[in-house]
Write an enzyme that holds these catalytic residues in place. Structure first.
Site, PDB file in Angstrom:
ATOM      1  N   GLU A 165     -10.683 -19.775  43.658  1.00 13.51           N
ATOM      2  CA  GLU A 165      -8.873 -19.803  43.345  1.00 13.51           C
ATOM      3  C   GLU A 165      -8.170 -18.811  43.955  1.00 13.51           C
ATOM      4  OE1 GLU A 165      -8.544 -19.574  39.278  1.00 13.51           O
ATOM      5  OE2 GLU A 165      -9.454 -21.456  38.647  1.00 13.51           O
ATOM      6  N   GLU A 372     -14.980 -25.643  36.897  1.00 17.73           N
ATOM      7  CA  GLU A 372     -14.518 -24.859  35.883  1.00 17.73           C
ATOM      8  C   GLU A 372     -13.550 -26.249  35.201  1.00 17.73           C
ATOM      9  OE1 GLU A 372     -12.349 -21.294  35.604  1.00 17.73           O
ATOM     10  OE2 GLU A 372     -13.594 -20.636  37.549  1.00 17.73           O
TER      11      GLU A 372
HETATM   12  C1  BGP Z   1      -9.691 -19.412  36.047  1.00 17.92           C
HETATM   13  C2  BGP Z   1     -10.637 -18.422  36.502  1.00 17.92           C
HETATM   14  C3  BGP Z   1     -11.798 -18.115  35.599  1.00 17.92           C
HETATM   15  C4  BGP Z   1     -11.196 -17.919  33.992  1.00 17.92           C
HETATM   16  C5  BGP Z   1     -10.358 -19.244  33.717  1.00 17.92           C
HETATM   17  C6  BGP Z   1      -9.774 -19.147  32.474  1.00 17.92           C
HETATM   18  O1  BGP Z   1      -8.530 -19.292  36.717  1.00 17.92           O
HETATM   19  O2  BGP Z   1     -11.480 -18.809  37.642  1.00 17.92           O
HETATM   20  O3  BGP Z   1     -12.414 -16.722  35.602  1.00 17.92           O
HETATM   21  O4  BGP Z   1     -10.739 -16.916  33.741  1.00 17.92           O
HETATM   22  O5  BGP Z   1      -9.130 -19.514  34.804  1.00 17.92           O
HETATM   23  O6  BGP Z   1      -8.539 -18.360  32.539  1.00 17.92           O
HETATM   24  P1  BGP Z   1      -7.997 -17.339  31.336  1.00 17.92           P
HETATM   25  O7  BGP Z   1      -9.387 -16.598  31.078  1.00 17.92           O
HETATM   26  O8  BGP Z   1      -6.775 -16.991  31.813  1.00 17.92           O
HETATM   27  O9  BGP Z   1      -7.633 -18.472  30.146  1.00 17.92           O
END
Ligand code: BGP
Length: 467
Positions: A165, A372
């Site tokens: 990302e 993800e």
């Molecule tokens: C993505 C990242 C993850 C994770 C996820 C959820 O952007 O790659 O590492 O953190 O988001 O985000 P958050 O923890 O801000 O809810």
């Protein structure tokens, strides 16, 4: 019959800083996040990943749970400063040993590792020496680090991705200032982003030169944008937003070039990205094998005549994802008819099918992994059980959306919900939970299976037939 191919991989994901802890264990060097999270006012109630969920010390117990869940693959990231405490040069053998043992433990349980080389924890030494991603020197440093990983783990690991990302660590690091190095400087950010693409290309080149038997990809946010109205202004704003959030990040790694119209706009407005001879060839000649897609939400777009700047936050909430916009061009706005999570992220499974379709249309039928996808929520505990039915509903609807994309012909090869276990949310501490496994922070980080654990176990066992 299941719409998922027989060899479809069911897994789950995490990232080093969010699970490992052991922040200074056994010779690990300081990362940008180790430093940043200790600065006042940067994270939710000052939470940090010093201990996280102590996966560094408990990885065998965690892998046993992965095996019980039936996971066929596990996506995790390597902490660069754990291997190279100063970013370059001297290797920390204890760090190598940790990942080596983790990989062996996974393989012992027939779980295929997918390694992310960079999930945001930069050796702080490189930030201090030459400004990290701002400097071209990072490209050599990253290549050295990537080669070390291929050399030590390439005999056992087939699935690799270089970056996670870019829009987030560059956008929040250099535009909104919410992540390290806390800058609000688009010119530096656009150039830093260029260095990420070059570093990716160099690492892909090395992967092939070293003859690693596997595939190497790049992981991006998959954020479909739709205009808030049918007006020509809103549709044009949406086109620009989609160009920035998607094409700018995907074109350089899948086509080896920037989207022309946006490139001209950026160079006119900020004088960057700045190319040196050789950059274009490097990008063109090192296209990735697959793309990893991280999907959580859609963002609606409106023309922006009123809100000033580029770090504009039309939500008012930290980390909503609606911080980036440009006066005169676009802003991200709430969908009045949308369903939103407690963190103000739109729940929109159809967007996943749509967005995969858009990727296939623009880049052809490249191999895809959903790297993800998940629901961040505070899970209630009822009679000692962690009840996360909303997570089950969310994941079920999104798995169906992936099935629909496969039926339309997309080559989706695997699914990694975020996340295997409850972990540190970068800016939201430990209260925003995503896992199949709960971690009790009041009881020495004891692991406990949630309701969703049994559900996902069945999904995997039936190759997605029983949702
Ligand atoms: C993505 C990242 C993850 C994770 C996820 C959820 O952007 O790659 O590492 O953190 O988001 O985000 P958050 O923890 O801000 O809810």
């Amino acid at each position: 019959m299941s719409v998922f191919p027989k060899d479809f991989l069911w897994g789950a994901a995490t990232a080093s800083y969010q699970v490992e802890g052991g922040h200074d264990a056994d010779g690990k060097g300081l990362s940008n996040w180790d430093l940043f999270s200790h600065l006042p006012g940067t994270t939710y109630q000052g939470t940090n990943g010093d201990v996280a969920v102590d996966h560094y010390h408990r990885f065998r117990e965690d892998v046993a749970l992965m095996a019980e869940l039936g996971m066929q693959t596990y996506r995790f990231s390597i902490s660069w400063p754990r291997l190279l405490p100063q970013g370059r040069g001297e290797v920390n053998e204890a760090g190598i040993r940790f990942y080596s043992e983790l990989i062996d433990e996974l393989l012992k349980h027939n779980i295929k590792p997918m390694i992310t080389l960079y999930h945001w924890d930069l050796p702080q030494a490189l930030q201090e020496q030459f400004g990290g991603w701002e400097s071209r020197e990072i490209v050599d440093a990253f290549d050295e680090y990537a080669r070390l990983c291929y050399q030590r783990f390439g005999d056992r690991v087939e699935l690799w991705s270089t970056f996670n990302e870019t829009i987030v660590f560059i956008g929040m690091g250099y535009m909104t200032g919410a992540h390290p190095p806390r800058l609000t400087d688009p010119k530096k950010g656009i150039q830093a982003c260029h260095h990420v693409f070059l570093a990716n290309a160099r690492a892909v080149k090395s992967f092939r030169e070293m003859g690693i038997d596997g595939q190497i990809g790049f992981v991006n946010v998959l954020q479909p944008n739709d205009p808030i109205s049918d007006s020509p202004q809103d549709r044009r704003a949406c086109e620009i937003a989609e160009g920035i959030f998607t094409h700018w990040l995907y074109d350089p790694v899948l086509k080896g070039e920037y989207p022309a119209e946006l490139l001209a706009m950026a160079q006119q407005a900020f004088g960057v990205p700045y190319f040196v001879p050789g950059d274009e060839e490097l990008l063109k000649q090192n296209i990735v094998d697959f793309i990893g897609l991280n999907y959580y939400k859609r963002e609606m777009v409106a023309h922006n005549d009123d809100v000033d700047g580029y770090a504009i936050n039309t939500s008012g909430q930290k980390g909503s994802g609606r911080e980036l916009g440009f006066k005169g061009l676009f802003k991200l706005v709430r969908n009045p008819n949308g369903v939103y999570t407690d963190w103000d992220w739109e729940v929109y499974p159809q967007g996943l099918t749509d967005a995969i379709g858009r990727i296939v249309k623009r880049y052809g039928n490249i191999p895809l992994y959903i790297t993800e996808n998940g629901l961040g929520a505070k899970d209630p505990i009822v009679d000692g059980e962690v009840r996360d039915q909303p997570r089950i509903d969310y994941l079920r609807d999104h798995i169906q959306a992936i099935g629909a994309a496969i039926e339309q012909g997309a080559d989706v090869r695997g699914y990694y919900p975020w996340s295997f276990i409850d972990l540190l949310s970068w800016l939201n501490g430990y209260q925003k939970q995503y896992g199949f496994v709960y971690v009790d922070h009041n009881d020495s980080l004891a692991r406990k299976k949630k309701q969703s654990f049994g559900w996902y176990q069945r999904v995997i066992a039936t190759n997605g037939e029983q949702l």
